[in-house]
Design a protein around this motif. Sequence first.
Motif, mmCIF file in Angstrom:
data_model
loop_
_atom_site.group_PDB
_atom_site.id
_atom_site.type_symbol
_atom_site.label_atom_id
_atom_site.label_comp_id
_atom_site.label_asym_id
_atom_site.label_seq_id
_atom_site.Cartn_x
_atom_site.Cartn_y
_atom_site.Cartn_z
ATOM 1 N N MET A 1 0.843 -1.201 0.000
ATOM 2 C CA MET A 1 0.000 0.000 0.000
ATOM 3 C C MET A 1 0.879 1.252 0.000
ATOM 4 N N SER A 2 0.570 2.197 -0.859
ATOM 5 C CA SER A 2 1.353 3.421 -0.952
ATOM 6 C C SER A 2 1.193 4.282 0.295
ATOM 7 N N LYS A 3 2.280 4.974 0.661
ATOM 8 C CA LYS A 3 2.288 5.841 1.834
ATOM 9 C C LYS A 3 2.700 7.249 1.433
ATOM 10 N N THR A 4 2.395 8.208 2.301
ATOM 11 C CA THR A 4 2.860 9.588 2.119
ATOM 12 C C THR A 4 3.790 9.922 3.276
ATOM 13 N N ILE A 5 5.022 10.286 2.932
ATOM 14 C CA ILE A 5 6.069 10.503 3.934
ATOM 15 C C ILE A 5 6.520 11.958 3.905
ATOM 16 N N LEU A 6 6.647 12.544 5.071
ATOM 17 C CA LEU A 6 7.203 13.894 5.210
ATOM 18 C C LEU A 6 8.661 13.781 5.623
ATOM 19 N N ILE A 7 9.538 14.529 4.957
ATOM 20 C CA ILE A 7 10.953 14.601 5.338
ATOM 21 C C ILE A 7 11.277 16.069 5.592
ATOM 22 N N THR A 8 11.658 16.389 6.827
ATOM 23 C CA THR A 8 11.950 17.782 7.167
ATOM 24 C C THR A 8 13.431 18.088 6.946
ATOM 25 N N GLY A 9 13.726 19.367 6.728
ATOM 26 C CA GLY A 9 15.105 19.792 6.484
ATOM 27 C C GLY A 9 15.644 19.267 5.178
ATOM 28 N N ILE A 10 14.771 19.154 4.158
ATOM 29 C CA ILE A 10 15.106 18.470 2.909
ATOM 30 C C ILE A 10 16.247 19.147 2.146
ATOM 31 N N GLY A 11 16.625 20.349 2.544
ATOM 32 C CA GLY A 11 17.789 20.994 1.921
ATOM 33 C C GLY A 11 19.098 20.372 2.353
ATOM 34 N N GLY A 12 19.088 19.637 3.464
ATOM 35 C CA GLY A 12 20.315 19.072 4.006
ATOM 36 C C GLY A 12 20.742 17.785 3.330
ATOM 37 N N LEU A 13 22.002 17.463 3.477
ATOM 38 C CA LEU A 13 22.583 16.281 2.836
ATOM 39 C C LEU A 13 21.922 14.991 3.320
ATOM 40 N N THR A 14 21.745 14.849 4.640
ATOM 41 C CA THR A 14 21.179 13.611 5.180
ATOM 42 C C THR A 14 19.718 13.415 4.773
ATOM 43 N N PRO A 15 18.843 14.423 4.923
ATOM 44 C CA PRO A 15 17.456 14.236 4.470
ATOM 45 C C PRO A 15 17.351 13.905 2.981
ATOM 46 N N ARG A 16 18.208 14.507 2.165
ATOM 47 C CA ARG A 16 18.200 14.189 0.729
ATOM 48 C C ARG A 16 18.601 12.736 0.504
ATOM 49 N N SER A 17 19.571 12.287 1.272
ATOM 50 C CA SER A 17 20.021 10.905 1.173
ATOM 51 C C SER A 17 18.902 9.945 1.569
ATOM 52 N N ILE A 18 18.165 10.296 2.624
ATOM 53 C CA ILE A 18 17.021 9.479 3.057
ATOM 54 C C ILE A 18 15.975 9.411 1.950
ATOM 55 N N ALA A 19 15.671 10.571 1.364
ATOM 56 C CA ALA A 19 14.655 10.624 0.306
ATOM 57 C C ALA A 19 15.040 9.738 -0.877
ATOM 58 N N LYS A 20 16.318 9.720 -1.232
ATOM 59 C CA LYS A 20 16.766 8.904 -2.369
ATOM 60 C C LYS A 20 16.578 7.420 -2.096
ATOM 61 N N ILE A 21 16.891 6.987 -0.862
ATOM 62 C CA ILE A 21 16.742 5.569 -0.532
ATOM 63 C C ILE A 21 15.260 5.188 -0.480
ATOM 64 N N VAL A 22 14.426 6.069 0.070
ATOM 65 C CA VAL A 22 12.980 5.810 0.085
ATOM 66 C C VAL A 22 12.470 5.668 -1.345
ATOM 67 N N ARG A 23 12.945 6.554 -2.219
ATOM 68 C CA ARG A 23 12.520 6.521 -3.626
ATOM 69 C C ARG A 23 12.955 5.217 -4.294
ATOM 70 N N GLU A 24 14.161 4.747 -3.985
ATOM 71 C CA GLU A 24 14.654 3.491 -4.560
ATOM 72 C C GLU A 24 13.859 2.293 -4.049
ATOM 73 N N ASN A 25 13.608 2.266 -2.741
ATOM 74 C CA ASN A 25 12.947 1.104 -2.126
ATOM 75 C C ASN A 25 11.437 1.103 -2.320
ATOM 76 N N HIS A 26 10.857 2.314 -2.404
ATOM 77 C CA HIS A 26 9.396 2.433 -2.485
ATOM 78 C C HIS A 26 9.014 3.477 -3.542
ATOM 79 N N PRO A 27 9.173 3.153 -4.824
ATOM 80 C CA PRO A 27 8.916 4.141 -5.880
ATOM 81 C C PRO A 27 7.478 4.651 -5.918
ATOM 82 N N ASP A 28 6.556 3.904 -5.312
ATOM 83 C CA ASP A 28 5.148 4.316 -5.317
ATOM 84 C C ASP A 28 4.800 5.248 -4.158
ATOM 85 N N TYR A 29 5.715 5.435 -3.205
ATOM 86 C CA TYR A 29 5.436 6.297 -2.058
ATOM 87 C C TYR A 29 5.497 7.771 -2.455
#
Length: 357
Positions: A1-29
């Motif tokens: 089931m698709s989810k909606t995820i909020l990532i705060t501080g998305i300008g930072g290196l670590t949040p961007r890195s998290i977003a990329k892995i989420v995108r790789e593992n869960h392309p439908d999120y």
Amino acid sequence: MSKTILITGIGGLTPRSIAKIVRENHPDYKIIGCDIDKKAVGFFMKGLVDEYFVCPRCTADNYFPWLEELVEKYQIDYAFVQPEAEIVKWADYYEKNGKHPCPVFMGDKLLSESLRDKSIMADLLKGTKFIPKTIKVTQENPRFDDVEKGIGFPCWIRATEGTGGLGSLRLDDLSSYKSWLFINARIPEFTVSEFLTGRHLANQMLYYNGEYVKGAALECAEYVMANTAPSHVTGNTHFGRFLNENRINAFCDECIQYLEKKLNTKAHGILSFDLKEDSNGDLKVTEVNIRHMAYTGVMAHVGFDLIEDTIRIMEDGNCDHVARDPYHKYEKPYVFLRDVDVEPIILESESIFDERG
């Protein structure tokens, strides 16, 4: 089931890195990013987020009303909260309301505040084997005698809050200390500690209600744009080695157990250690971050994925389906290279450097 995820501080290196892995593992999120900076890089990276918003500072009165409205409007399932100031505010919100604005995986306010402020952490660990000799100094009370006679030169100075080597420098004498305070007059408070000569190490760990679930270590061998910082420590590792050294994980867990007992609380969430070895090779804690560290995405690509583990915990509401792995072993002697405007590069070993002369 698709989810909606909020990532705060998305300008930072670590949040961007998290977003990329989420995108790789869960392309439908669906990924929603927010940041206080309207020029946040994460807003404009193609495919990184589905929606982005400039948010109020977490210290502003309208921060949580704005957040609550966002959560309701976009039906956000859970969040990765990364800036440490925000983590402490979310923990405070929980104390006052008995819940977070939406599900998250983070520690309580007491432990979060105690680790975020390096001077508080130093006080808690004072007199133990875990930290080098450390004192807090301020612009108003620079404690020249204590620095010179109690710590001694050379010593290490850094801001009590912040990351990326903020206000950091090796001090070789009293005059350089006075000059550094003048240059960094905008920073109100520092910690000064004995200078450590050994390797710079890092360890990323996952705790669930006091249980040490898993952890893995690495060495930060060289830094991106090191020559641009007086300390040569920029907070971004250019070259690093993944390590299979049990003693690093054991030392960090022992430190957390000590803090749990001292504060009468349980570790919960992601805790990321920075450590240095002294001249005898003994480990010393320089800081503990209350969030994923910048290498979290690179670690995910070599088999240690705390981002996916965090998702599992938030979606299940428990830690039952996260593998217990307190002394993670990498399959190969991986190393990594990072730079400012390129994706990290993982190599199977550093022998390739010798092969090319």
